[in-house]
Design a protein around this motif. Structure first.
Motif, PDB file in Angstrom:
ATOM      1  N   ILE A   1       4.593  -4.781  -0.607  1.00 46.05           N
ATOM      2  CA  ILE A   1       3.153  -4.839  -0.399  1.00 46.05           C
ATOM      3  C   ILE A   1       2.485  -5.961  -1.198  1.00 46.05           C
ATOM      4  O   ILE A   1       1.387  -6.397  -0.882  1.00 46.05           O
ATOM      5  CB  ILE A   1       2.527  -3.473  -0.757  1.00 46.05           C
ATOM      6  CG1 ILE A   1       1.140  -3.342  -0.126  1.00 46.05           C
ATOM      7  CG2 ILE A   1       2.482  -3.272  -2.271  1.00 46.05           C
ATOM      8  CD1 ILE A   1       0.578  -1.953  -0.205  1.00 46.05           C
TER       9      ILE A   1
ATOM     10  N   THR B   1       2.165  -6.355  13.352  1.00 52.83           N
ATOM     11  CA  THR B   1       1.330  -5.595  12.422  1.00 52.83           C
ATOM     12  C   THR B   1       2.030  -5.328  11.095  1.00 52.83           C
ATOM     13  O   THR B   1       1.391  -5.156  10.062  1.00 52.83           O
ATOM     14  CB  THR B   1       0.890  -4.263  13.065  1.00 52.83           C
ATOM     15  OG1 THR B   1      -0.028  -3.607  12.192  1.00 52.83           O
ATOM     16  CG2 THR B   1       2.077  -3.349  13.321  1.00 52.83           C
TER      17      THR B   1
ATOM     18  N   GLY C   1       0.897  -8.476   9.396  1.00 53.73           N
ATOM     19  CA  GLY C   1      -0.550  -8.605   9.278  1.00 53.73           C
ATOM     20  C   GLY C   1      -1.177  -7.597   8.338  1.00 53.73           C
ATOM     21  O   GLY C   1      -2.245  -7.853   7.767  1.00 53.73           O
ATOM     22  N   SER C   2      -0.534  -6.460   8.146  1.00 53.05           N
ATOM     23  CA  SER C   2      -1.106  -5.411   7.302  1.00 53.05           C
ATOM     24  C   SER C   2      -0.853  -5.644   5.815  1.00 53.05           C
ATOM     25  O   SER C   2      -1.354  -4.882   4.995  1.00 53.05           O
ATOM     26  CB  SER C   2      -0.535  -4.054   7.710  1.00 53.05           C
ATOM     27  OG  SER C   2       0.881  -4.036   7.564  1.00 53.05           O
TER      28      SER C   2
ATOM     29  N   PRO D   1      -1.647  -6.673   2.426  1.00 50.89           N
ATOM     30  CA  PRO D   1      -3.002  -6.919   1.920  1.00 50.89           C
ATOM     31  C   PRO D   1      -3.170  -8.205   1.130  1.00 50.89           C
ATOM     32  O   PRO D   1      -4.284  -8.726   1.026  1.00 50.89           O
ATOM     33  CB  PRO D   1      -3.279  -5.690   1.040  1.00 50.89           C
ATOM     34  CG  PRO D   1      -1.926  -5.233   0.596  1.00 50.89           C
ATOM     35  CD  PRO D   1      -1.006  -5.523   1.751  1.00 50.89           C
TER      36      PRO D   1
ATOM     37  N   THR E   1      -4.233  -7.850  15.622  1.00 52.89           N
ATOM     38  CA  THR E   1      -5.056  -6.659  15.434  1.00 52.89           C
ATOM     39  C   THR E   1      -6.183  -6.956  14.463  1.00 52.89           C
ATOM     40  O   THR E   1      -5.961  -7.541  13.398  1.00 52.89           O
ATOM     41  CB  THR E   1      -4.198  -5.500  14.894  1.00 52.89           C
ATOM     42  OG1 THR E   1      -3.123  -5.257  15.803  1.00 52.89           O
ATOM     43  CG2 THR E   1      -5.027  -4.233  14.742  1.00 52.89           C
TER      44      THR E   1
ATOM     45  N   GLU F   1      -6.554  -7.301  10.130  1.00 52.65           N
ATOM     46  CA  GLU F   1      -5.354  -7.769   9.454  1.00 52.65           C
ATOM     47  C   GLU F   1      -5.520  -9.219   9.013  1.00 52.65           C
ATOM     48  O   GLU F   1      -6.518  -9.862   9.318  1.00 52.65           O
ATOM     49  CB  GLU F   1      -4.143  -7.621  10.372  1.00 52.65           C
ATOM     50  CG  GLU F   1      -3.854  -6.168  10.735  1.00 52.65           C
ATOM     51  CD  GLU F   1      -2.680  -5.997  11.668  1.00 52.65           C
ATOM     52  OE1 GLU F   1      -2.186  -4.874  11.779  1.00 52.65           O
ATOM     53  OE2 GLU F   1      -2.257  -7.006  12.296  1.00 52.65           O
TER      54      GLU F   1
ATOM     55  N   HIS G   1      -9.726 -12.323  13.396  1.00 51.26           N
ATOM     56  CA  HIS G   1      -8.335 -12.026  13.070  1.00 51.26           C
ATOM     57  C   HIS G   1      -7.828 -12.810  11.867  1.00 51.26           C
ATOM     58  O   HIS G   1      -6.877 -12.387  11.199  1.00 51.26           O
ATOM     59  CB  HIS G   1      -7.437 -12.334  14.274  1.00 51.26           C
ATOM     60  CG  HIS G   1      -7.739 -11.467  15.466  1.00 51.26           C
ATOM     61  ND1 HIS G   1      -7.805 -11.955  16.749  1.00 51.26           N
ATOM     62  CD2 HIS G   1      -8.011 -10.146  15.560  1.00 51.26           C
ATOM     63  CE1 HIS G   1      -8.089 -10.979  17.589  1.00 51.26           C
ATOM     64  NE2 HIS G   1      -8.215  -9.863  16.886  1.00 51.26           N
TER      65      HIS G   1
END
Length: 924
Positions: free
Chosen positions: A788, A806, A809-810, A812, A832, A835, A858
């Motif tokens: 992460i 995703t 893209g997720s 952080p 999405t 993200e 985006h």
């Protein structure tokens, strides 16, 4: 270099006082006391700098020399305790004495002979400590001298003589080109003129006058980028190799491949360059040309296509410029006038701010005394940006300039030297170390930081890693305009700098001052002669290109064998003053291409840095295992690594790399002994794999076997088991690879346990005979998860469906994303919303993507977009242009429709008054 010597000695003491070392325990208290005294001297040097007068300068020299000698004895002792050769020599001594005394057995019992022999051996070991004690007493005496100076002149007086506080202003990231406006327009007119024939445009002027800056400005101007079909930039310099220049030209033109590097002769390389340029409107910049012969070597490779092609060359020699382009074609760079000099100085110091009226008069004096040389003005501006903005501080700089210029107005090095003299003590060694690298070298920031750490230049910090301290030092050198930024990421500040360089004049300054300070000796065609004299006392040696095995340096090496000086009886008479004598060289940097003589390893016993970048090694040189003081080891090698590598217990950086990466042999295992080297901070290989059984080693512990390791590449992903990864808990950078037929993707999820990981590169090695898009989907698990904390992610050949984006893209904290060689596959990608919240750099290189349905929501903070080798992509999403932070869109090898869409985005943004966006179109 007294400060650097004290810092280095302090770190050496920290090493031997570390709990995992048991070398000199019976001297522990003495060394701890010495460590405290060194801390006191370090503070004194940090405060006094060069401003304490002749007395302080002489004292600094004494501190430097004593620290060097102390470190020499300590590290020689460490070497002796850690090598079998030393014990063999001492055993020989004992046996010889035993034989000598055996003749006296009539008078002495045999037990007494043995005891006497053992006493001889012990005394030979302890002799190093006698020498240490003498030097420690010298340190004690120096400390008393420092205290006496402090009492006599007052600590506050020393403090007041220093610049008060850091600069309140950082240089603007935008290049300041004051004084070049007229030159710029003139060169632009000549590049875009109506003449169809090939024209040569020589830019001539003295070093530091701005020739390269002017050439760079026109080379990167959007009008020039769009006008020419092909552009190439090459720096020639004084010592050049024709084949090397041709290869770099091909590389700049995007036509370089491994076949050219390895298999093609010079004639074929030249022919390929000529064919590449034929029929195209091209622009070639040849920077830093030094001779007519150099021009003759390359002019025949530039065809006249009768289409307006141009060759720009920069040179310091008018005769070369006239020879290449004719007298009428010269563009002479002139020194700046008083007004332009002040304008440049003001712009570099204050940026968009106004200069306070009380500083203007003295500021103009300073600008005037730089004699119109832009380089001198920029460097002095860097100095002014670091002192308080008060008339007194600026007058102090002006007075120093007056005295320097009064001696010799033509000696620009003296002007540049002023900035060196005003460097804080902790930066001086780092700056002089830039002289290690060859002229016009592009220096990796990652590499220079590792070398600074290994050399022991960096002050320890409780709250920062040594790498973070090094980045701060580098930022200071950049802000002072002593280091050039050649390539950086598109982030704010200096954290994104990737490649640096140094101007030739400043490099000359580094070499001159380094030699004066006994800090560094550079060996090139001009520097070999002085090497033999005092060679035992050279501490750092840089061997630059074009030094062959016939040159004196390699002959000098042969006179450095380890010897036991004098006969054994003579040694005894002299009080064991002659022990094992070794060269004091601590660092060797070799950038030549000749084979390395074995004596390079065997004769330099106290080496900390061994950096060999080009010489091919087919067998591991076992002599290296004896170099127990090594902290940095790098050379081209891809064979078996012996388990005895663990004897290099000081090693921080270990780099092995094949000369031609794409032709590297099959993957090899790292020795199990790697796990028993806890001081390692950086491991860099090519397609190796780690053993997953560190628990087999004696002293194994759970969670953190290589707890200091920060970067590791490239290892097979299938060995990324939880058991292995928990032994590297502080890893920040990781490179992994996998084969198309293994189950490695299922191990990638284990990476989530690396809480400190910031940079990850993941590559799939496919069959070389197949095109990527013909291979089956790779089979990554649909619930794939990455750590992460990732800030940078590179995926190559993974063939993950776009619908699973995703998982990326997720993330952080993700700021940079590079997708290469079909990292994701499929005809459509619709990101999405919500993200990529921090993504500022996106590269898509090689994809079968057709429809990209993205918009500004985006990628809210995107700054730089690169799209390459995406022939099927119909268009760049039009709403991408609405991203307020977007600065650059680069397209290369893309479809005509994608190019058209990018141009439309640029036009729309121009209509809206957005002049910050730049669109670069390369090969189509």
């Amino acid at each position: 270099m007294a400060y650097a010597a004290v810092v280095s000695l302090s770190q050496t003491l920290d090493n031997i006082l570390h709990p995992d070392r048991h070398l000199i325990l019976h001297h522990k208290k003495r060394f701890e006391s010495l460590r405290e005294k060194l801390s006191f001297l370090q503070q004194f040097l940090d405060k006094s700098g060069q401003k304490g007068g002749e007395e302080s300068v002489n004292l600094a020299t004494k501190i430097r020399d004593t620290s060097y000698r102390l470190e020499d004895i300590i590290e020689e002792t460490v070497y002796n305790f850690n090598t079998a050769s030393a014990f063999r020599i001492l055993d020989l001594a004992v046996n010889s004495y035993a034989k000598l005394l055996s003749a006296l057995q009539v008078m002495l019992p045999s037990s007494r002979v043995f005891d006497f022999g053992m006493e001889i051996r012990d005394r030979m070991f302890n002799w190093s400590y006698f020498r240490l004690e003498k030097l420690i007493r010298e340190i004690d005496s120096i400390v008393e001298e420092v205290k006496e100076i402090g009492e006599r002149c007052g600590v506050e007086e020393i403090r007041e003589s220093l610049p008060a506080g850091p600069s309140r202003h950082n240089f603007s990231e935008k290049s300041v080109t004051v004084g070049l406006d007229g030159d710029f327009l003139t060169i632009m007119d000549r590049l875009t003129g109506s003449s169809s024939k090939l024209e040569v445009i020589p830019i001539v002027g003295m070093g530091g006058i701005g020739k390269t800056t002017l050439a760079q400005n026109v080379y990167t101007d959007p009008l020039i980028v769009n006008r020419f079909d092909a552009r190439a930039w090459i720096t020639v310099s004084q010592d050049y190799n024709v084949r090397d220049v041709l290869i770099r030209l091909l590389d700049s033109l995007g036509k370089l491949n491994d076949k050219v590097l390895i298999g093609e002769g010079d004639h074929h390389v030249a022919e390929l360059l000529y064919k590449t340029l034929s029929g195209r409107r091209y622009l070639i910049v040849m920077d830093d040309l030094w001779s007519n012969d150099a021009w003759d070597d390359f002019r025949r490779f530039f065809p006249d296509n009768q289409n307006g092609s141009r060759v720009v060359l920069t040179t310091r020699l008018e005769s070369v410029a006239t020879y290449a382009g004719g007298f009428s074609s010269l563009h002479n760079m002139r020194l700046l006038g008083c007004h332009k000099s002040w304008e440049l100085l003001r712009a570099k110091v204050f940026g968009e701010e106004c200069c306070p009226p009380q500083l203007e008069r003295v500021g103009k004096e300073i600008a005037h005394d730089c004699h119109g040389l832009p380089l001198a003005i920029v460097v002095i501006a860097g100095l002014l940006s670091k002192v308080n903005r008060t008339p007194d501080e600026w007058k102090n700089v002006a007075e120093n300039l007056h005295s320097i210029v009064a001696k010799d107005a033509d000696t620009i090095l003296e002007i540049l030297n002023l900035s060196y003299d005003h460097l804080p003590q902790h930066l001086k060694a780092c700056f002089l170390y830039m002289g290690v690298f060859p002229e016009d070298c592009k220096i990796s920031v990652s590499k220079i930081i590792k070398l600074w750490v290994a050399e022991g230049f960096l002050k320890q910090s409780r709250t920062k890693t040594v790498e973070e301290v090094a980045e701060e030092y580098l930022s200071e050198l950049v802000e002072r305009s002593l280091v050039l930024v050649l390539h950086k990421r598109h982030e704010k500040g200096h954290g994104g700098i990737k490649v640096i360089g140094i101007h030739d004049l400043l490099r000359d300054l580094c070499i001159r001052e380094a030699r004066k300070e006994k800090f560094l000796h550079v060996i090139d065609k001009c520097g070999v002669d002085g090497f033999r004299e005092g060679m035992y006392f050279k501490r750092r040696i840089s061997i630059c290109p074009n030094i062959s095995s016939d040159d004196p340096f390699f002959k000098c090496i042969s006179i450095l064998p380890i010897v036991l000086a004098g006969s054994l009886l003579e040694t005894c008479k002299q009080g064991f003053t002659a022990g094992i004598t070794v060269s004091l060289v601590r660092s060797i940097s070799y950038t030549g291409g000749q084979p390395i003589p074995s004596s390079l390893y065997s004769d330099f016993k106290l080496l900390r840095v061994l950096d060999i970048t080009q010489a091919v090694l087919f067998e591991f040189p076992m002599e290296i295992i004896e170099l127990v003081n090594l902290r940095y080891l790098a050379f081209p090698y891809h064979g078996e690594i012996p388990e005895s590598i663990s004897k290099l217990w000081n090693l921080q950086t270990l780099i092995f790399f094949p000369l031609f990466k794409t032709f590297a042999p099959c993957p090899r295992p790292l020795p199990l002994a790697i796990w028993s080297m806890p001081r390692l901070r950086h491991l860099k290989f090519h397609v190796w794999y780690l053993s997953e059984f560190p628990c087999l080693l004696p002293g194994w512990k759970t969670n953190g076997f290589l707890e200091n390791l920060q970067s590791l590449s490239e290892i097979n992903a299938s060995f990324c088991t939880k058991d292995v990864l928990q032994e590297v808990p502080n890893l920040k950078k990781l490179g992994i690879w996998m084969e198309t037929w293994d189950f490695a993707p299922f191990y990638v999820n284990n990476l989530v346990c690396l809480n400190q990981l910031e940079v990850l590169k993941c590559s799939v090695r496919s069959f070389p005979t197949h095109e990527a898009f013909l291979l089956p989907d790779y089979g990554f698990p649909p619930n794939l998860a990455f750590p992460i904390g990732l800030k940078e992610l590179t995926l190559r050949g993974c063939k993950i469906p776009w619908k699973d984006m995703t998982m990326v893209g997720s993330l952080p904290n993700l700021e940079r994303l590079k997708l290469r060689d079909y990292a994701f596959i499929g005809p459509e990608w619709e990101p999405t919303e919500g993200e990529f919240g921090r993504l500022n750099f996106l590269l898509i290189d090689g994809s079968d993507l057709v429809h990209w349905r993205g918009d500004s929501t985006h990628f809210p903070v995107l700054r730089h977009l690169i799209v390459e080798n995406c022939w099927k992509l119909e268009s760049i999403p039009s709403d991408i242009g609405e991203i307020s932070t977007l600065q650059i869109i680069d397209l290369d090898m893309s479809s005509p429709s994608a190019v058209t869409s990018a141009k439309q985005i640029l036009e729309e943004q121009r209509d809206f008054g957005n002049d910050n966006l730049r669109v670069n179109i390369y090969s189509v």
